[in-house]
Design an enzyme around this catalytic site. Structure first.
Site: not given
Ligand SMILES: *[C@@H]1O[C@H](CO)[C@@H](O)[C@H](O)[C@H]1NC(C)=O
Ligand SMILES: *[C@@H]1O[C@H](CO)[C@@H](O)[C@H](O)[C@H]1NC(C)=O
Ligand SMILES: *[C@@H]1O[C@H](CO)[C@@H](O)[C@H](O)[C@H]1NC(C)=O
Ligand SMILES: *[C@@H]1O[C@H](CO)[C@@H](O)[C@H](O)[C@H]1NC(C)=O
Ligand SMILES: *[C@@H]1O[C@H](CO)[C@@H](O)[C@H](O)[C@H]1NC(C)=O
Ligand SMILES: *[C@@H]1O[C@H](CO)[C@@H](O)[C@H](O)[C@H]1NC(C)=O
Ligand SMILES: *[C@@H]1O[C@H](CO)[C@@H](O)[C@H](O)[C@H]1NC(C)=O
Ligand SMILES: *[C@@H]1O[C@H](CO)[C@@H](O)[C@H](O)[C@H]1NC(C)=O
Ligand SMILES: *[C@@H]1O[C@H](CO)[C@@H](O)[C@H](O)[C@H]1NC(C)=O
Ligand SMILES: *[C@@H]1O[C@H](CO)[C@@H](O)[C@H](O)[C@H]1NC(C)=O
Ligand SMILES: *[C@@H]1O[C@H](CO)[C@@H](O)[C@H](O)[C@H]1NC(C)=O
Ligand SMILES: *[C@@H]1O[C@H](CO)[C@@H](O)[C@H](O)[C@H]1NC(C)=O
Length: 794
Positions: A279-280
């Site tokens: 994930s960012d």
């Protein structure tokens, strides 16, 4: 296909998410559910590494499994905790695409924008290798880069410079070189941000008057998705990228890190991705929903950035497995996807420990680690990398105008240097943090801009400013160097201080800041640049303008007769001054080409940026919608489709010599190829293996017809027939080659066209399809200088 368990899980999730989000946008439906996540198979040469991962996995407890996929506070930007009894020392993930940011005694390389403007595969590959060597030396296993999202749909996009080019093909070739380069040095690439992350404004949810307003939704139709946005990601997969970072924005209403269509469907099924989706930072908004949608690693782990911040994952995944909400096989697959590239790149054997200099710079918790990380002494990883940095900085500089061959300079005895981009920095050597403490502030007035700001910046161990390099050069032959670097003084007509005046040559340095976290409000260089150029040109009939920073710029003064030369110098990195001196004095003949279009006026661009006071103040949670209705028609494709004149077209760039092209030849490698790849062919990372097979070649002869040695970039464009669809039957780049030629020398360039290069995405059949009619083929020196024309019938 949905299995029963996952179908039930999906229903539970759907109920949760519909309470959370309201899908009422008319043009696009919600993102279709695609479950379950395909398991890793080891395809593409990872079988042995996968076996090692299985052995590792078999020794993990349930708690350790949850820990393996959830970030934890530690010395790096992202950390996976060590598991001592398995001799696993954890994973250290560091920003970013152009430097190991949290480090000292490390190099700041040219941005990808500069690599793109070089159109140079070899230098781009070498850049990837050297960046990775620095990461490895500092004990970082994963590079948070390269970037092909944003691709650069809007010229105003604040992070476009972190990526290559709004042209999908150019981005695709260069991301492939970068991933191959990085991973050849034993470090994992994390290609980001997947997908549709084309603007910074409202990339994350916000709170307005106590109401959560969701992040912008990039609503992208399937055809445009394949032909533009997904295209370079497929190249990154084909090169074996270990990891993909999902993005903050929503796609068709569903968050990038829990979008099962884009993660399970496009990435893991269609494109056969074998690595892990990370994930960012804080882009995870759910627990089981995100992991079932195909997310494999949650970063930085907690919802917020501080120690003890609660996590949707971590121990909560253990609970979810225990109570049957999460199938343990999904978590197992995530771990196999994380560990397989680790073993494939031999990171389990003798990998350096984490450099302790990263610790005080770590913004995700400097202390109170929940796990012990082994640290090593500070190492200098710069080696001789300054050489490549200087060379690529120059190679990515584009000569736009050169009246009367004012360049290259010889020995002007009175040199003027102007503009606030010429001198050294006065605000420190790091543009992540600003005076006000906002981590994304920057845009300092005084000092040169070698790269942009935000998480994609670097910490300089030194900078050679343009002024310093020109002084050194001038001193070597005894020239006078006069300079004024305060733009307010120049704008107010302060050049009367020059004596003698005018200088033989005046070099004006302009800049445009850009950073993660915001988009650009204007495409005109900042700090009164127009006045600065006009005031300089008023006194100096031989004015050369150099532009640093974000691109594109529009150039209101480009036709001023006293502006004799213009250089788009982009973001060259720490050797910026030396790079520009090499170009100005001709030590390196310019060969950079624009990887984007420079329009006549800012208003000639389609803005393609969603923003207004009304939107920013709205409490409608679903108000931020961005329909990508222009399809593939971004940058030069839009200008070409509208037959609109531009200042400098995509692919354009001058040299100190001249080149000609002749003798186009086409040859079809496979006659009567089937229109679509075989549906029973193997899926490798990057998709159906047949998409990457060569179907045709085009060749041409290029000659250096001028008096000096130099390099140029012959470019191949194809035009698909009408059946490809109206936003695909425009000229599109499908080949380029940087060729170095001595004066008078000729060479043959050959462009290889793979099946994907000649196909369009057939939405109905869900496959790439070769057109029935002939394909137009043009070869030239830019997108609008196409000397050689032919056709290909496949
Ligand atoms: C988005 O919606 C469009 C239009 O319905 C569809 O073609 C496309 O496949 C969807 N993509 C994703 C990732 O949901
Ligand atoms: C993945 O593998 C597990 C066994 O480890 C199996 O139970 C599951 O059905 C597989 N999933 C898919 C999508 O094939
Ligand atoms: C860990 O490393 C030690 C020392 O090299 C070795 O004796 C031990 O067998 C290793 N353990 C595992 C689980 O690989
Ligand atoms: C938000 O609050 C401000 C100040 O209380 C008020 O002026 C404004 O009208 C509110 N906006 C909305 C959309 O409710
Ligand atoms: C995780 O689980 C704990 C304990 O059940 C709970 O307090 C916490 O809110 C959960 N975290 C999130 C983000 O849901
Ligand atoms: C199972 O555990 C998860 C994570 O703590 C929780 O969100 C979910 O509500 C639980 N479900 C049941 C049926 O207990
Ligand atoms: C360029 O050369 C022409 C012809 O020699 C001359 O008339 C003109 O003034 C020159 N322009 C500049 C900007 O030096
Ligand atoms: C977005 O809109 C706000 C409000 O009108 C404005 O202040 C801001 O400059 C805009 N940002 C950009 C990048 O255009
Ligand atoms: C532009 O120059 C004027 C002086 O001529 C100055 O007052 C103003 O602050 C400058 N603006 C910027 C953005 O530098
Ligand atoms: C160009 O330079 C000449 C000579 O210095 C000057 O007379 C003229 O005004 C300048 N033109 C512009 C547009 O500044
Ligand atoms: C494009 O514009 C040029 C002049 O601007 C014109 O000569 C040409 O016919 C136009 N082509 C098309 C296809 O409209
Ligand atoms: C081309 O292939 C098709 C189907 O594969 C076949 O029917 C046709 O006869 C072939 N044409 C030629 C000229 O070989």
């Amino acid at each position: 296909m949905m299995t029963l368990t996952t179908a039930l899980t999906w229903l539970t999730l759907a109920a949760t998410s519909s309470a959370q989000f309201r899908y009422k946008h008319t043009q696009y439906e919600t993102s279709p559910p695609v479950y379950p996540t395909p398991n890793i198979t080891g395809a593409g040469g990872w079988d042995d590494a996968l076996e090692k991962s299985r052995v590792f996995l078999s020794q993990l407890s349930l708690e350790e499994k949850s820990q393996m996929v959830t970030g934890t506070p530690g010395p790096c930007v992202g950390n996976i905790a060590p598991i001592p009894h398995l001799n696993f020392s954890g994973l250290c993930l560091q920003d970013g695409p152009l430097a190991i940011r949290q480090a000292v005694y490390a190099s700041v390389f040219p941005a990808q924008l500069t690599a793109a403007a070089s159109w140079d595969r070899e230098l781009t590959r070498a850049r990837g290798v050297q960046i990775a060597q620095e990461f490895k030396g500092k004990g970082s296993h994963v590079i948070l880069g390269p970037v092909v999202g944003p691709i650069g749909r809007s010229p105003f996009g604040g992070r476009n410079w972190e990526g290559f080019s709004p042209d999908a093909y150019l981005s695709g070739v260069l991301v492939e070189e970068t991933v191959l380069g990085m991973q050849s040095a034993g470090v994992q690439a994390c290609t980001k941000h997947y997908i549709g992350n084309e603007q910074e404004i409202q990339r994350n949810p916000s709170t307005v008057n106590g109401t959560t307003v969701e992040a912008i939704s990039s609503n992208i139709d399937d055809k445009t998705m394949h032909e533009t946005y997904l295209w370079p990601f497929a190249n990154a997969l084909h090169a074996g990228t270990a990891s993909i970072m999902c993005s903050y924005n929503r796609i068709n209403g569903s968050y990038g890190c829990q979008n099962s269509k884009s993660l399970n469907g496009l990435l893991k099924e269609e494109l056969g991705f074998q690595g892990y989706v990370m994930s960012d930072w804080s882009a995870v908004h759910t627990g089981v929903a995100s992991i079932d949608a195909g997310l494999d690693m949650n970063m930085p782990g907690g919802i917020g950035f501080s120690t003890g911040s609660p996590s949707y994952w971590g121990p909560n995944l253990t609970t979810a497995m225990t109570n049957g909400t999460l199938d343990v096989s999904r978590l197992d697959d995530a771990i196999l996807r994380i560990m397989t590239p680790y073993y494939f790149l031999n990171q389990d054997v003798g990998y350096p420990g984490v450099d302790r200099s990263t610790v005080p710079m770590s913004f995700y918790s400097r202390d109170n680690y929940q796990h012990e990380f082994a640290l090593t002494e500070v190492v200098d990883v710069r080696d001789d990398h300054a050489k490549l940095i200087r060379q690529l900085g120059a190679a990515g500089t584009v000569l736009l105008k050169n009246t009367n061959n004012t360049l290259p300079l010889k020995k002007p005895m009175n040199i003027g240097v102007f503009g606030n981009d010429a001198s050294d920095l006065t605000v420190g050597q790091y543009s992540l943090s600003g005076a006000a403490g906002n981590i994304f502030e920057g845009n300092y007035a005084m000092g040169t801009l070698p790269v942009g700001g935000g998480s994609g910046t670097g910490r300089y161990s030194y900078i050679v400013s343009p002024l310093e390099a020109i002084k050194t050069q001038g001193r070597s032959f005894g020239a006078l160097v006069q300079y004024v670097t305060d733009n307010d003084i120049i704008a107010a007509g302060g050049l009367s201080v020059l004596q003698p005046s005018p200088p033989d040559v005046c070099v004006v340095f302009l800049k445009s800041w850009a950073s993660e976290g915001d988009d650009r409000a204007s495409l005109i260089a900042e700090w009164n640049s127009t006045l600065v150029v006009e005031q300089t040109a008023k006194v100096c009939p031989n004015t050369i303008v150099v532009l640093h920073g974000a691109a594109p710029h529009v150039l209101p003064w480009k036709d001023n007769a006293n502006v004799t030369a213009i250089l788009a110098a982009h973001m060259p990195g720490q050797e910026t001054g030396n790079s520009i001196v090499d170009i100005l004095w001709g030590a390196l003949n310019p060969s950079g080409k624009l990887p984007y279009t420079i329009a006549n006026e800012e208003s000639d661009y389609a803005k393609l940026l969603i923003n207004s006071t009304e939107l920013l103040e709205s409490t409608d949670p679903d108000i931020w919608q961005d329909d990508f209705t222009e399809g593939n028609l971004i940058d030069y494709k839009e200008f070409d489709a509208k037959n609109k004149s531009v200042a400098y077209e995509f692919g354009f760039g001058l040299s100190y010599t001249t080149f000609e092209l002749s003798e186009i030849k086409t040859s079809v490698a496979v006659s009567n190829a089937s229109r679509v790849p075989s549906s029973s062919a193997k899926i490798v990372p990057g998709g159906n293996v047949e998409l990457w097979e060569a179907l045709a070649t085009v060749s041409a002869t290029v000659t250096n017809t001028g008096g000096v040695d130099g390099a140029t970039v012959p470019q191949l464009y194809i035009t698909l027939p009408a059946e490809a669809g109206e936003t695909q039957n425009v000229r599109a780049l499908r080949g380029f080659d940087k060729v170095e030629l001595a004066a008078g020398e000729s060479a043959t360039v050959e462009f290889t066209l793979q099946r994907r290069d000649l196909s369009y995405w057939d939405v109905g059949a869900q496959t790439w399809r070769l057109p029935e009619a002939a394909i137009g083929v043009d070869v030239g020196f830019s997108s609008r200088d196409l000397k050689l024309n032919s056709e290909l019938s496949i």
